[in-house]
Design a protein around this motif. Structure first.
Motif, PDB file in Angstrom:
ATOM      1  N   ILE A   9      -5.781  16.025  -6.066  1.00  0.00           N
ATOM      2  CA  ILE A   9      -5.675  16.074  -4.604  1.00  0.00           C
ATOM      3  C   ILE A   9      -4.676  15.035  -4.107  1.00  0.00           C
ATOM      4  CG2 ILE A   9      -6.937  15.651  -2.454  1.00  0.00           C
ATOM      5  CD1 ILE A   9      -9.453  16.722  -3.879  1.00  0.00           C
ATOM      6  N   LEU A  10      -4.712  13.852  -4.714  1.00  0.00           N
ATOM      7  CA  LEU A  10      -3.840  12.756  -4.292  1.00  0.00           C
ATOM      8  C   LEU A  10      -2.432  12.838  -4.883  1.00  0.00           C
ATOM      9  CD1 LEU A  10      -6.325   9.740  -4.633  1.00  0.00           C
ATOM     10  CD2 LEU A  10      -5.802  11.080  -2.588  1.00  0.00           C
ATOM     11  N   GLU A  11      -2.187  13.880  -5.681  1.00  0.00           N
ATOM     12  CA  GLU A  11      -0.884  14.061  -6.315  1.00  0.00           C
ATOM     13  C   GLU A  11      -0.497  12.820  -7.126  1.00  0.00           C
ATOM     14  OE1 GLU A  11       1.861  15.107  -3.241  1.00  0.00           O
ATOM     15  OE2 GLU A  11       0.859  16.994  -2.779  1.00  0.00           O
ATOM     16  N   ALA A  12      -1.442  12.386  -7.964  1.00  0.00           N
ATOM     17  CA  ALA A  12      -1.248  11.149  -8.718  1.00  0.00           C
ATOM     18  C   ALA A  12      -0.051  11.200  -9.662  1.00  0.00           C
ATOM     19  CB  ALA A  12      -2.515  10.819  -9.501  1.00  0.00           C
ATOM     20  N   ALA A  13       0.277  12.370 -10.175  1.00  0.00           N
ATOM     21  CA  ALA A  13       1.411  12.470 -11.086  1.00  0.00           C
ATOM     22  C   ALA A  13       2.714  12.094 -10.385  1.00  0.00           C
ATOM     23  CB  ALA A  13       1.505  13.887 -11.658  1.00  0.00           C
ATOM     24  N   ASP A  14       2.831  12.438  -9.095  1.00  0.00           N
ATOM     25  CA  ASP A  14       4.038  12.133  -8.335  1.00  0.00           C
ATOM     26  C   ASP A  14       3.947  10.789  -7.623  1.00  0.00           C
ATOM     27  OD1 ASP A  14       5.193  14.586  -9.020  1.00  0.00           O
ATOM     28  OD2 ASP A  14       4.215  15.599  -7.341  1.00  0.00           O
ATOM     29  N   ASP A  15       2.744  10.357  -7.324  1.00  0.00           N
ATOM     30  CA  ASP A  15       2.533   9.181  -6.486  1.00  0.00           C
ATOM     31  C   ASP A  15       1.446   8.297  -7.083  1.00  0.00           C
ATOM     32  OD1 ASP A  15       2.424   7.402  -4.386  1.00  0.00           O
ATOM     33  OD2 ASP A  15       1.450   8.773  -2.993  1.00  0.00           O
ATOM     34  N   PRO A  16       1.661   7.729  -8.274  1.00  0.00           N
ATOM     35  CA  PRO A  16       0.581   7.009  -8.952  1.00  0.00           C
ATOM     36  C   PRO A  16       0.099   5.772  -8.218  1.00  0.00           C
ATOM     37  CG  PRO A  16       2.670   6.689 -10.102  1.00  0.00           C
ATOM     38  CD  PRO A  16       2.907   7.756  -9.082  1.00  0.00           C
ATOM     39  N   PHE A  17       1.009   4.999  -7.630  1.00  0.00           N
ATOM     40  CA  PHE A  17       0.568   3.810  -6.919  1.00  0.00           C
ATOM     41  C   PHE A  17      -0.199   4.173  -5.654  1.00  0.00           C
ATOM     42  CE2 PHE A  17       3.429   1.558  -9.698  1.00  0.00           C
ATOM     43  CZ  PHE A  17       2.866   0.306  -9.809  1.00  0.00           C
ATOM     44  N   GLY A  18       0.221   5.242  -4.992  1.00  0.00           N
ATOM     45  CA  GLY A  18      -0.506   5.685  -3.819  1.00  0.00           C
ATOM     46  C   GLY A  18      -1.917   6.103  -4.166  1.00  0.00           C
ATOM     47  N   ALA A  19      -2.056   6.872  -5.251  1.00  0.00           N
ATOM     48  CA  ALA A  19      -3.380   7.312  -5.691  1.00  0.00           C
ATOM     49  C   ALA A  19      -4.235   6.123  -6.103  1.00  0.00           C
ATOM     50  CB  ALA A  19      -3.246   8.304  -6.841  1.00  0.00           C
ATOM     51  N   ALA A  20      -3.646   5.183  -6.837  1.00  0.00           N
ATOM     52  CA  ALA A  20      -4.394   3.989  -7.245  1.00  0.00           C
ATOM     53  C   ALA A  20      -4.832   3.184  -6.030  1.00  0.00           C
ATOM     54  CB  ALA A  20      -3.540   3.128  -8.169  1.00  0.00           C
ATOM     55  N   GLY A  21      -3.968   3.114  -5.022  1.00  0.00           N
ATOM     56  CA  GLY A  21      -4.316   2.395  -3.808  1.00  0.00           C
ATOM     57  C   GLY A  21      -5.496   3.019  -3.096  1.00  0.00           C
ATOM     58  N   TRP A  22      -5.554   4.359  -3.110  1.00  0.00           N
ATOM     59  CA  TRP A  22      -6.702   5.030  -2.481  1.00  0.00           C
ATOM     60  C   TRP A  22      -7.981   4.686  -3.230  1.00  0.00           C
ATOM     61  CZ3 TRP A  22     -10.530   8.453  -3.857  1.00  0.00           C
ATOM     62  CH2 TRP A  22     -11.273   9.000  -2.787  1.00  0.00           C
ATOM     63  N   TRP A  23      -7.941   4.754  -4.538  1.00  0.00           N
ATOM     64  CA  TRP A  23      -9.138   4.489  -5.332  1.00  0.00           C
ATOM     65  C   TRP A  23      -9.605   3.042  -5.218  1.00  0.00           C
ATOM     66  CZ3 TRP A  23     -12.442   7.752  -7.313  1.00  0.00           C
ATOM     67  CH2 TRP A  23     -12.038   9.032  -7.727  1.00  0.00           C
ATOM     68  N   LEU A  24      -8.688   2.098  -5.189  1.00  0.00           N
ATOM     69  CA  LEU A  24      -9.036   0.687  -5.285  1.00  0.00           C
ATOM     70  C   LEU A  24      -9.133  -0.016  -3.935  1.00  0.00           C
ATOM     71  CD1 LEU A  24      -6.803  -0.163  -8.368  1.00  0.00           C
ATOM     72  CD2 LEU A  24      -9.299   0.018  -8.336  1.00  0.00           C
ATOM     73  N   GLY A  25      -8.638   0.627  -2.872  1.00  0.00           N
ATOM     74  CA  GLY A  25      -8.713   0.031  -1.542  1.00  0.00           C
ATOM     75  C   GLY A  25     -10.011   0.381  -0.842  1.00  0.00           C
ATOM     76  N   ASP A  26     -10.434  -0.488   0.068  1.00  0.00           N
ATOM     77  CA  ASP A  26     -11.636  -0.198   0.847  1.00  0.00           C
ATOM     78  C   ASP A  26     -11.436   1.058   1.674  1.00  0.00           C
ATOM     79  OD1 ASP A  26     -13.128  -2.325  -0.055  1.00  0.00           O
ATOM     80  OD2 ASP A  26     -12.425  -3.678   1.514  1.00  0.00           O
ATOM     81  N   ASN A  27     -12.480   1.855   1.771  1.00  0.00           N
ATOM     82  CA  ASN A  27     -12.415   3.124   2.495  1.00  0.00           C
ATOM     83  C   ASN A  27     -13.485   3.111   3.580  1.00  0.00           C
ATOM     84  OD1 ASN A  27     -13.104   6.021   3.079  1.00  0.00           O
ATOM     85  ND2 ASN A  27     -11.421   6.354   1.657  1.00  0.00           N
ATOM     86  N   GLY A  28     -13.044   3.185   4.841  1.00  0.00           N
ATOM     87  CA  GLY A  28     -13.984   3.126   5.952  1.00  0.00           C
ATOM     88  C   GLY A  28     -14.983   4.257   5.958  1.00  0.00           C
ATOM     89  N   ARG A  29     -14.564   5.430   5.521  1.00  0.00           N
ATOM     90  CA  ARG A  29     -15.474   6.579   5.494  1.00  0.00           C
ATOM     91  C   ARG A  29     -16.600   6.384   4.484  1.00  0.00           C
ATOM     92  NH1 ARG A  29     -10.548   9.169   6.192  1.00  0.00           N
ATOM     93  NH2 ARG A  29     -10.458  10.541   8.020  1.00  0.00           N
ATOM     94  N   LEU A  30     -16.268   5.749   3.373  1.00  0.00           N
ATOM     95  CA  LEU A  30     -17.215   5.652   2.270  1.00  0.00           C
ATOM     96  C   LEU A  30     -17.967   4.323   2.229  1.00  0.00           C
ATOM     97  CD1 LEU A  30     -14.991   7.229  -0.528  1.00  0.00           C
ATOM     98  CD2 LEU A  30     -16.794   8.353   0.799  1.00  0.00           C
ATOM     99  N   GLY A  31     -17.447   3.323   2.940  1.00  0.00           N
ATOM    100  CA  GLY A  31     -18.113   2.035   2.942  1.00  0.00           C
ATOM    101  C   GLY A  31     -17.766   1.157   1.761  1.00  0.00           C
ATOM    102  N   GLY A  32     -16.641   1.384   1.142  1.00  0.00           N
ATOM    103  CA  GLY A  32     -16.219   0.577   0.006  1.00  0.00           C
ATOM    104  C   GLY A  32     -15.085   1.241  -0.729  1.00  0.00           C
ATOM    105  N   ALA A  33     -14.617   0.617  -1.801  1.00  0.00           N
ATOM    106  CA  ALA A  33     -13.546   1.196  -2.613  1.00  0.00           C
ATOM    107  C   ALA A  33     -14.087   2.393  -3.386  1.00  0.00           C
ATOM    108  CB  ALA A  33     -12.988   0.155  -3.567  1.00  0.00           C
ATOM    109  N   PRO A  34     -13.443   3.553  -3.300  1.00  0.00           N
ATOM    110  CA  PRO A  34     -13.937   4.736  -4.013  1.00  0.00           C
ATOM    111  C   PRO A  34     -14.188   4.512  -5.497  1.00  0.00           C
ATOM    112  CG  PRO A  34     -12.241   5.368  -2.450  1.00  0.00           C
ATOM    113  CD  PRO A  34     -12.278   3.869  -2.456  1.00  0.00           C
TER     114      PRO A  34
END
Length: 225
Positions: free
Chosen positions: A177-202
């Motif tokens: 979904i995050l297109e990690a193959a094309d955007d690995p740092f972006g995908a890693a940032g989503w996983w490791l960054g705090d997420n307001g919807r989820l209440g923490g880093a995914p």
């Protein structure tokens, strides 16, 4: 609207903008900036930034660098300028230069913010190619997030793998979904960054929240990017 560029310009042009606004207008601007830097949810922070931008667009000359930045191309939030659109952490770190302006401290440049975001992602626990191979995994698997450090050495964030070394199915689904193959740092940032919807880093919530909640949050992120 080039919000990221405009907010960077706002920090750089803070004194000039202060001189152009009335005391009442500048107090309102400072209040909005304070709300922005305190907000932990990217979607809400973006709404505050848009409100701030709309106000300043009406108060500043058309040729002011802030207004010109707003007229630039729509930007996607990233730890570096190279297509890393889904890095929530970088969006939140954009507040650092503005926070410094509010308290009178040194201003962090956009490049410094970008480098700090990348360094933090690379500092997270990760596996090297020989470890992947030893676990029976293919380092060339496009479903996995593969990051490269400054000298080009690849690494694979460890949250992607189960205890036996196999990739977690939920991670592979969301990486797609995050297109990690094309955007690995972006995908890693989503996983490791705090997420307001989820209440923490995914990445920390794998197995603690239903997979569907993680999937829904990833889909929402791509819709907003």
């Amino acid at each position: 609207m080039g919000l990221r560029g405009a907010l960077t310009v706002l920090a750089e042009q803070w004194d000039d903008i202060h001189d152009r606004l009335s005391a009442q207008e500048f107090a309102k601007l400072s209040s909005l900036v304070d709300e922005f830097v305190r907000e932990g949810d990217r979607a809400i922070a973006e709404e505050i930034a848009e409100d701030l931008a709309d106000r300043l667009r009406k108060q500043l000359p058309h040729d002011h660098p802030f207004v010109e930045a707003l007229s630039g191309p729509v930007e996607r939030w990233a730890p570096t300028p190279a297509r890393r659109a889904k890095d929530l952490a970088a969006w939140l770190r954009l507040a650092d230069p503005l926070r410094a302006r509010l308290v009178g401290g040194p201003v962090t440049t956009a490049d410094e913010v970008d480098r700090a975001a990348v360094s933090e992602l690379l500092a997270a626990p990760a596996l090297r190619a020989d470890e992947l191979t030893a676990n029976g995994q293919d380092p060339e698997d496009p479903g996995l997030i593969r990051l490269e450090d400054a000298d080009g050495s690849p690494c694979w964030p460890a949250f992607q793998f189960a205890g036996d070394g196999s990739p977690l199915p939920i991670v592979l689904s969301i990486n797609q979904i995050l297109e990690a193959a094309d955007d690995p740092f972006g995908a890693a940032g989503w996983w490791l960054g705090d997420n307001g919807r989820l209440g923490g880093a995914p990445a920390r919530l794998i197995g603690r929240l239903p997979d569907e909640r993680l999937l829904a949050a990833a889909r929402a992120e791509t819709r907003e990017a």
